[in-house]
Design a protein around this motif. Structure first.
Motif, PDB file in Angstrom:
ATOM      1  N   ASP A  47       0.840  -1.196   0.000  1.00  0.00           N
ATOM      2  CA  ASP A  47       0.000   0.000   0.000  1.00  0.00           C
ATOM      3  C   ASP A  47       0.879   1.252   0.000  1.00  0.00           C
ATOM      4  O   ASP A  47       2.110   1.177   0.100  1.00  0.00           O
ATOM      5  CB  ASP A  47      -0.990  -0.005   1.167  1.00  0.00           C
ATOM      6  N   HIS A  48       0.243   2.402  -0.106  1.00  0.00           N
ATOM      7  CA  HIS A  48       0.952   3.677  -0.223  1.00  0.00           C
ATOM      8  C   HIS A  48       1.857   3.937   0.987  1.00  0.00           C
ATOM      9  O   HIS A  48       3.008   4.369   0.827  1.00  0.00           O
ATOM     10  CB  HIS A  48      -0.054   4.820  -0.400  1.00  0.00           C
ATOM     11  N   HIS A  49       1.358   3.663   2.183  1.00  0.00           N
ATOM     12  CA  HIS A  49       2.151   3.925   3.392  1.00  0.00           C
ATOM     13  C   HIS A  49       3.385   3.024   3.456  1.00  0.00           C
ATOM     14  O   HIS A  49       4.478   3.492   3.804  1.00  0.00           O
ATOM     15  CB  HIS A  49       1.300   3.767   4.650  1.00  0.00           C
ATOM     16  N   GLN A  50       3.221   1.740   3.133  1.00  0.00           N
ATOM     17  CA  GLN A  50       4.383   0.857   3.154  1.00  0.00           C
ATOM     18  C   GLN A  50       5.367   1.245   2.043  1.00  0.00           C
ATOM     19  O   GLN A  50       6.585   1.164   2.232  1.00  0.00           O
ATOM     20  CB  GLN A  50       3.997  -0.614   3.032  1.00  0.00           C
ATOM     21  N   ALA A  51       4.868   1.700   0.896  1.00  0.00           N
ATOM     22  CA  ALA A  51       5.754   2.154  -0.180  1.00  0.00           C
ATOM     23  C   ALA A  51       6.621   3.323   0.301  1.00  0.00           C
ATOM     24  O   ALA A  51       7.822   3.376  -0.002  1.00  0.00           O
ATOM     25  CB  ALA A  51       4.935   2.558  -1.404  1.00  0.00           C
ATOM     26  N   GLU A  52       6.035   4.226   1.065  1.00  0.00           N
ATOM     27  CA  GLU A  52       6.815   5.343   1.610  1.00  0.00           C
ATOM     28  C   GLU A  52       7.865   4.851   2.603  1.00  0.00           C
ATOM     29  O   GLU A  52       9.006   5.337   2.599  1.00  0.00           O
ATOM     30  CB  GLU A  52       5.887   6.361   2.276  1.00  0.00           C
ATOM     31  N   ASP A  53       7.497   3.883   3.449  1.00  0.00           N
ATOM     32  CA  ASP A  53       8.454   3.312   4.401  1.00  0.00           C
ATOM     33  C   ASP A  53       9.605   2.621   3.665  1.00  0.00           C
ATOM     34  O   ASP A  53      10.773   2.728   4.065  1.00  0.00           O
ATOM     35  CB  ASP A  53       7.767   2.304   5.331  1.00  0.00           C
ATOM     36  N   ILE A  54       9.278   1.907   2.600  1.00  0.00           N
ATOM     37  CA  ILE A  54      10.290   1.216   1.804  1.00  0.00           C
ATOM     38  C   ILE A  54      11.255   2.225   1.183  1.00  0.00           C
ATOM     39  O   ILE A  54      12.478   2.058   1.250  1.00  0.00           O
ATOM     40  CB  ILE A  54       9.618   0.337   0.724  1.00  0.00           C
ATOM     41  N   ALA A  55      10.696   3.278   0.604  1.00  0.00           N
ATOM     42  CA  ALA A  55      11.542   4.305  -0.022  1.00  0.00           C
ATOM     43  C   ALA A  55      12.493   4.918   1.000  1.00  0.00           C
ATOM     44  O   ALA A  55      13.683   5.119   0.713  1.00  0.00           O
ATOM     45  CB  ALA A  55      10.668   5.373  -0.671  1.00  0.00           C
ATOM     46  N   ALA A  56      12.001   5.197   2.191  1.00  0.00           N
ATOM     47  CA  ALA A  56      12.852   5.777   3.242  1.00  0.00           C
ATOM     48  C   ALA A  56      13.922   4.779   3.694  1.00  0.00           C
ATOM     49  O   ALA A  56      15.089   5.145   3.879  1.00  0.00           O
ATOM     50  CB  ALA A  56      12.004   6.221   4.427  1.00  0.00           C
ATOM     51  N   ALA A  57      13.547   3.518   3.868  1.00  0.00           N
ATOM     52  CA  ALA A  57      14.500   2.501   4.318  1.00  0.00           C
ATOM     53  C   ALA A  57      15.630   2.318   3.300  1.00  0.00           C
ATOM     54  O   ALA A  57      16.797   2.178   3.675  1.00  0.00           O
ATOM     55  CB  ALA A  57      13.788   1.174   4.556  1.00  0.00           C
ATOM     56  N   LEU A  58      15.296   2.343   2.025  1.00  0.00           N
ATOM     57  CA  LEU A  58      16.326   2.184   1.002  1.00  0.00           C
ATOM     58  C   LEU A  58      17.315   3.348   1.023  1.00  0.00           C
ATOM     59  O   LEU A  58      18.490   3.180   0.698  1.00  0.00           O
ATOM     60  CB  LEU A  58      15.687   2.040  -0.382  1.00  0.00           C
ATOM     61  N   GLY A  59      16.855   4.523   1.428  1.00  0.00           N
ATOM     62  CA  GLY A  59      17.726   5.679   1.516  1.00  0.00           C
ATOM     63  C   GLY A  59      18.785   5.558   2.601  1.00  0.00           C
ATOM     64  O   GLY A  59      19.760   6.312   2.598  1.00  0.00           O
ATOM     65  N   SER A  60      18.624   4.604   3.507  1.00  0.00           N
ATOM     66  CA  SER A  60      19.599   4.437   4.593  1.00  0.00           C
ATOM     67  C   SER A  60      20.733   3.480   4.236  1.00  0.00           C
ATOM     68  O   SER A  60      21.644   3.276   5.028  1.00  0.00           O
ATOM     69  CB  SER A  60      18.881   3.910   5.848  1.00  0.00           C
ATOM     70  N   ILE A  61      20.694   2.899   3.041  1.00  0.00           N
ATOM     71  CA  ILE A  61      21.689   1.893   2.657  1.00  0.00           C
ATOM     72  C   ILE A  61      23.006   2.555   2.277  1.00  0.00           C
ATOM     73  O   ILE A  61      23.033   3.513   1.503  1.00  0.00           O
ATOM     74  CB  ILE A  61      21.164   1.041   1.488  1.00  0.00           C
ATOM     75  N   HIS A  62      24.082   2.019   2.847  1.00  0.00           N
ATOM     76  CA  HIS A  62      25.437   2.457   2.501  1.00  0.00           C
ATOM     77  C   HIS A  62      26.151   1.260   1.889  1.00  0.00           C
ATOM     78  O   HIS A  62      26.325   0.232   2.551  1.00  0.00           O
ATOM     79  CB  HIS A  62      26.189   2.943   3.740  1.00  0.00           C
ATOM     80  N   ALA A  63      26.543   1.405   0.625  1.00  0.00           N
ATOM     81  CA  ALA A  63      27.256   0.340  -0.078  1.00  0.00           C
ATOM     82  C   ALA A  63      28.087   0.978  -1.184  1.00  0.00           C
ATOM     83  O   ALA A  63      27.732   2.042  -1.690  1.00  0.00           O
ATOM     84  CB  ALA A  63      26.269  -0.672  -0.659  1.00  0.00           C
ATOM     85  N   PRO A  64      29.172   0.317  -1.551  1.00  0.00           N
ATOM     86  CA  PRO A  64      30.005   0.858  -2.627  1.00  0.00           C
ATOM     87  C   PRO A  64      29.350   0.638  -3.993  1.00  0.00           C
ATOM     88  O   PRO A  64      28.488  -0.226  -4.145  1.00  0.00           O
ATOM     89  CB  PRO A  64      31.298   0.051  -2.510  1.00  0.00           C
ATOM     90  N   PRO A  65      29.777   1.402  -4.994  1.00  0.00           N
ATOM     91  CA  PRO A  65      29.308   1.148  -6.368  1.00  0.00           C
ATOM     92  C   PRO A  65      29.612  -0.305  -6.746  1.00  0.00           C
ATOM     93  O   PRO A  65      30.538  -0.915  -6.207  1.00  0.00           O
ATOM     94  CB  PRO A  65      30.129   2.122  -7.214  1.00  0.00           C
ATOM     95  N   VAL A  66      28.837  -0.844  -7.664  1.00  0.00           N
ATOM     96  CA  VAL A  66      29.029  -2.237  -8.081  1.00  0.00           C
ATOM     97  C   VAL A  66      29.552  -2.280  -9.516  1.00  0.00           C
ATOM     98  O   VAL A  66      29.144  -1.482 -10.356  1.00  0.00           O
ATOM     99  CB  VAL A  66      27.744  -3.074  -7.937  1.00  0.00           C
TER     100      VAL A  66
END
Length: 179
Positions: A47-66
């Motif tokens: 749903d819309h609310h979980q989509a917003e949570d997902i978008a925010a959670a992905l913004g917290s990822i720290h990883a090197p370029p692949v």
């Protein structure tokens, strides 16, 4: 409801190479340039609310370029019947690390753990149940190889299914940076 997935978009030269090999075969629906991506995690309907949570959670990822290159091809099947032709990518280590970090971030916002093994690939064609023999096409794709490319961002995409196949829209883009 939103049908979401997380993916890398191959750079233009790699997409041009893939599109250049497409064609032929009976009962194959070749992907268009705008559909080419390397799925890091399929999420599914939210749903819309979980989509917003997902978008925010992905913004917290720290990883090197692949960095990866095209290498070979294969088939995926559904209940023993081939339904997808894919282009292989290598090496898997950086992609696997990024996929794991994405999975961890998604679990924190209630997305279930992925049960399928991670197989990095780019889907290039869908096969109908009535597809003709594709041995010659698979042989052509099996020698696929490219120079390595480095991708410095990943994206959250929304998938809309239609009669002509899926249409993908980028919802958010996330940078990858060396730490």
């Amino acid at each position: 409801m939103h049908r979401l997935f997380v993916a890398l978009r191959p750079p233009p030269p790699m997409r041009v190479q893939l599109v250049g090999l497409m064609g032929g075969g009976s009962g194959l629906r070749w992907q268009g340039d705008e559909q080419l991506h390397l799925t890091l995690r399929f999420i599914g309907e939210v749903d819309h609310h979980q989509a917003e949570d997902i978008a925010a959670a992905l913004g917290s990822i720290h990883a090197p370029p692949v960095t990866f290159a095209l290498r070979g091809a294969g088939l995926l099947d559904r209940r023993g019947v081939p339904d997808t032709l894919w282009a292989g990518v290598t090496p898997h280590d950086g992609l696997r690390l990024l996929a794991e970090r994405i999975g961890q971030a998604l679990r924190r916002v209630g997305v279930p753990i992925e049960s399928r093994a991670f197989l990095p690939h780019i889907t290039v064609a869908r096969l109908s149940r009535h597809a003709g023999p594709i041995d010659d096409i698979l042989a052509r794709w099996s020698s696929l190889a490219s120079s390595p490319v480095t991708v410095a961002h990943f994206g959250l995409y929304e998938s809309s299914l239609g009669g002509e196949g899926a249409r993908y829209e980028a919802i958010a883009r996330y940078p990858l940076a060396s730490t």
